[in-house]
Design a protein around this motif. Structure first.
Motif, PDB file in Angstrom:
ATOM      1  N   LYS A  28      39.446  26.597  36.644  1.00 41.55           N
ATOM      2  CA  LYS A  28      40.723  27.277  36.412  1.00 41.55           C
ATOM      3  C   LYS A  28      40.501  28.643  35.762  1.00 41.55           C
ATOM      4  CE  LYS A  28      44.144  24.931  34.798  1.00 41.55           C
ATOM      5  NZ  LYS A  28      44.942  24.034  33.921  1.00 41.55           N
ATOM      6  N   GLU A  29      39.563  28.705  34.827  1.00 43.93           N
ATOM      7  CA  GLU A  29      39.272  29.982  34.180  1.00 43.93           C
ATOM      8  C   GLU A  29      38.687  30.979  35.179  1.00 43.93           C
ATOM      9  OE1 GLU A  29      39.106  32.464  30.725  1.00 43.93           O
ATOM     10  OE2 GLU A  29      40.088  30.541  31.138  1.00 43.93           O
ATOM     11  N   LYS A  30      37.850  30.490  36.086  1.00 46.78           N
ATOM     12  CA  LYS A  30      37.265  31.369  37.099  1.00 46.78           C
ATOM     13  C   LYS A  30      38.345  31.917  38.030  1.00 46.78           C
ATOM     14  CE  LYS A  30      33.932  31.367  40.900  1.00 46.78           C
ATOM     15  NZ  LYS A  30      32.968  30.535  41.695  1.00 46.78           N
ATOM     16  N   ASN A  31      39.270  31.070  38.469  1.00 52.55           N
ATOM     17  CA  ASN A  31      40.353  31.542  39.330  1.00 52.55           C
ATOM     18  C   ASN A  31      41.212  32.584  38.616  1.00 52.55           C
ATOM     19  OD1 ASN A  31      39.559  29.846  41.407  1.00 52.55           O
ATOM     20  ND2 ASN A  31      40.899  28.181  40.761  1.00 52.55           N
ATOM     21  N   MET A  32      41.455  32.367  37.324  1.00 54.64           N
ATOM     22  CA  MET A  32      42.248  33.338  36.568  1.00 54.64           C
ATOM     23  C   MET A  32      41.523  34.677  36.458  1.00 54.64           C
ATOM     24  SD  MET A  32      42.511  34.864  33.339  1.00 54.64           S
ATOM     25  CE  MET A  32      41.598  33.811  32.233  1.00 54.64           C
ATOM     26  N   LEU A  33      40.210  34.630  36.196  1.00 55.52           N
ATOM     27  CA  LEU A  33      39.450  35.883  36.059  1.00 55.52           C
ATOM     28  C   LEU A  33      39.315  36.608  37.393  1.00 55.52           C
ATOM     29  CD1 LEU A  33      36.658  34.669  33.611  1.00 55.52           C
ATOM     30  CD2 LEU A  33      38.621  36.121  33.082  1.00 55.52           C
ATOM     31  N   LEU A  34      39.189  35.869  38.489  1.00 56.43           N
ATOM     32  CA  LEU A  34      39.135  36.519  39.802  1.00 56.43           C
ATOM     33  C   LEU A  34      40.467  37.191  40.132  1.00 56.43           C
ATOM     34  CD1 LEU A  34      37.178  33.857  41.902  1.00 56.43           C
ATOM     35  CD2 LEU A  34      36.344  36.065  41.080  1.00 56.43           C
ATOM     36  N   ARG A  58      53.386  21.371  33.682  1.00 60.62           N
ATOM     37  CA  ARG A  58      53.939  22.138  32.577  1.00 60.62           C
ATOM     38  C   ARG A  58      53.943  23.640  32.876  1.00 60.62           C
ATOM     39  NH1 ARG A  58      54.678  18.916  28.271  1.00 60.62           N
ATOM     40  NH2 ARG A  58      53.527  16.954  28.157  1.00 60.62           N
ATOM     41  N   ARG A  59      53.009  24.086  33.703  1.00 63.30           N
ATOM     42  CA  ARG A  59      52.924  25.498  34.018  1.00 63.30           C
ATOM     43  C   ARG A  59      52.794  25.656  35.518  1.00 63.30           C
ATOM     44  NH1 ARG A  59      48.446  28.187  30.307  1.00 63.30           N
ATOM     45  NH2 ARG A  59      49.427  30.046  31.189  1.00 63.30           N
ATOM     46  N   GLY A  60      53.115  26.845  36.004  1.00 66.05           N
ATOM     47  CA  GLY A  60      53.095  27.090  37.435  1.00 66.05           C
ATOM     48  C   GLY A  60      52.051  28.122  37.803  1.00 66.05           C
ATOM     49  N   LEU A  61      52.463  29.125  38.566  1.00 71.66           N
ATOM     50  CA  LEU A  61      51.535  30.155  39.016  1.00 71.66           C
ATOM     51  C   LEU A  61      51.050  31.050  37.889  1.00 71.66           C
ATOM     52  CD1 LEU A  61      53.263  31.252  42.337  1.00 71.66           C
ATOM     53  CD2 LEU A  61      51.257  29.800  42.075  1.00 71.66           C
ATOM     54  N   GLU A  62      51.686  30.960  36.708  1.00 70.03           N
ATOM     55  CA  GLU A  62      51.211  31.804  35.611  1.00 70.03           C
ATOM     56  C   GLU A  62      49.827  31.398  35.117  1.00 70.03           C
ATOM     57  OE1 GLU A  62      54.157  28.748  33.915  1.00 70.03           O
ATOM     58  OE2 GLU A  62      54.003  30.099  35.618  1.00 70.03           O
ATOM     59  N   GLU A  63      49.340  30.220  35.535  1.00 71.42           N
ATOM     60  CA  GLU A  63      47.988  29.832  35.159  1.00 71.42           C
ATOM     61  C   GLU A  63      46.937  30.682  35.872  1.00 71.42           C
ATOM     62  OE1 GLU A  63      46.783  25.810  34.636  1.00 71.42           O
ATOM     63  OE2 GLU A  63      48.819  25.073  34.704  1.00 71.42           O
ATOM     64  N   PHE A  64      47.317  31.381  36.934  1.00 69.93           N
ATOM     65  CA  PHE A  64      46.392  32.283  37.611  1.00 69.93           C
ATOM     66  C   PHE A  64      46.285  33.626  36.902  1.00 69.93           C
ATOM     67  CE2 PHE A  64      47.192  29.335  41.079  1.00 69.93           C
ATOM     68  CZ  PHE A  64      45.942  29.218  41.657  1.00 69.93           C
ATOM     69  N   PHE A  65      47.019  33.824  35.811  1.00 67.59           N
ATOM     70  CA  PHE A  65      46.992  35.082  35.077  1.00 67.59           C
ATOM     71  C   PHE A  65      46.555  34.808  33.641  1.00 67.59           C
ATOM     72  CE2 PHE A  65      50.065  35.498  38.489  1.00 67.59           C
ATOM     73  CZ  PHE A  65      49.702  36.696  39.074  1.00 67.59           C
ATOM     74  N   ASP A  66      46.069  35.866  33.015  1.00 69.28           N
ATOM     75  CA  ASP A  66      45.569  35.751  31.656  1.00 69.28           C
ATOM     76  C   ASP A  66      46.714  35.510  30.683  1.00 69.28           C
ATOM     77  OD1 ASP A  66      43.842  35.682  29.594  1.00 69.28           O
ATOM     78  OD2 ASP A  66      43.118  37.734  29.787  1.00 69.28           O
ATOM     79  N   ASP A  67      46.342  35.137  29.466  1.00 69.74           N
ATOM     80  CA  ASP A  67      47.331  34.908  28.420  1.00 69.74           C
ATOM     81  C   ASP A  67      48.125  36.191  28.194  1.00 69.74           C
ATOM     82  OD1 ASP A  67      48.811  34.121  26.269  1.00 69.74           O
ATOM     83  OD2 ASP A  67      47.120  33.418  25.078  1.00 69.74           O
TER      84      ASP A  67
END
Length: 249
Positions: free
Chosen positions: A108-114, A62-71
């Motif tokens: 996933k949350e850790k990867n986004m915060l990094l 449903r989502r792509g690389l935008e999951e690596f970024f915050d809301d």
């Protein structure tokens, strides 16, 4: 001779059965995806649909690389609201399946915060609510501890040993303590020259060096704490508004 003639007759009957008109695929149904011929009917035009089946199950993308970024709603915000870290008492009440799912959610949350931390460094701006990364890391550490507790409890029930491989604590010739795992040897220990060369004790003159090693490790730990305390003071001087908010919380 009679047996050979009987075998030949059976082969002829089997060959005749294969030559039936219903067992020969026709050109009308050849190459049609999703259709298969019913070989038990003489009418070649009769075909049955083949049910679509997936042999490899994958989750819906449903989502792509935008999951690596915050809301996107948090973009530009200086502070982002977040809950507390998962403590061990809360995690002990969850099943192993729930812990497995929670681990990947936190990953996933850790990867986004990094990613957010690296982007903040690139733009030379403070990271919004950097304590979120510490909470995620603490939660993952607590999950790891709970899983290890369950593995140890299960191992104690099954084998009676706490460690995966039974053994004991031993000392080497330098006075260092380590876990020695038992293992099978092809020959008895009193005949094994390689095993007899190992020394599981240390002499009295090594006590002085053991004390120096412990003193060195304590000094290194104190040095790391002082450096961390100095780094926090420098950050509080550079960002006093963040220091006031952290103290109020």
């Amino acid at each position: 001779m009679a047996a050979a003639m009987a075998m030949a007759a059976v082969c002829r009957r089997f060959t005749g059965a294969l030559r039936l008109s219903g067992a020969r695929p026709g050109p009308a149904a050849a190459g049609i995806p999703g259709l298969t011929l019913n070989l038990f009917h003489k009418n070649l035009s009769k075909a049955e649909p083949l049910a679509q089946a997936e042999f490899l199950h994958t989750s819906v993308s449903r989502r792509g690389l935008e999951e690596f970024f915050d809301d996107p709603r948090n973009w530009g915000e200086k502070t982002v609201k977040s809950g507390n870290a998962w403590n061990i008492k809360q995690l002990r009440g969850k099943s192993s399946e729930d812990l497995h799912k929670l681990w990947y959610v936190l990953l996933k949350e850790k990867n986004m915060l990094l990613t957010l931390e690296q982007e903040s460094k690139r733009q030379l701006k403070p990271m919004p609510s950097p304590e979120r990364l510490e909470k995620v890391q603490k939660s993952m550490k607590n999950i790891d501890l709970v899983v290890k507790e369950r593995e140890v409890a299960l191992r104690l029930l099954q084998t009676g040993h706490e460690k995966p491989v039974p053994g004991e604590w031993r000392h080497d010739f330098l006075g260092r303590t380590y876990w020695y795992s038992y293992k099978e040897w092809p020959i008895p220990w009193h005949l094994n020259k390689k095993h007899k060369k190992k020394k599981f004790y240390y002499l009295p003159h090594v006590d002085r060096f053991i004390r120096l090693r412990i003193e060195k490790s304590l000094r290194a730990r104190a040095r790391r704490r002082n450096l961390e305390r100095t780094r926090q003071k420098v950050l509080e001087r550079k960002f006093p508004h963040l220091a006031v908010k952290s103290q109020s919380q």
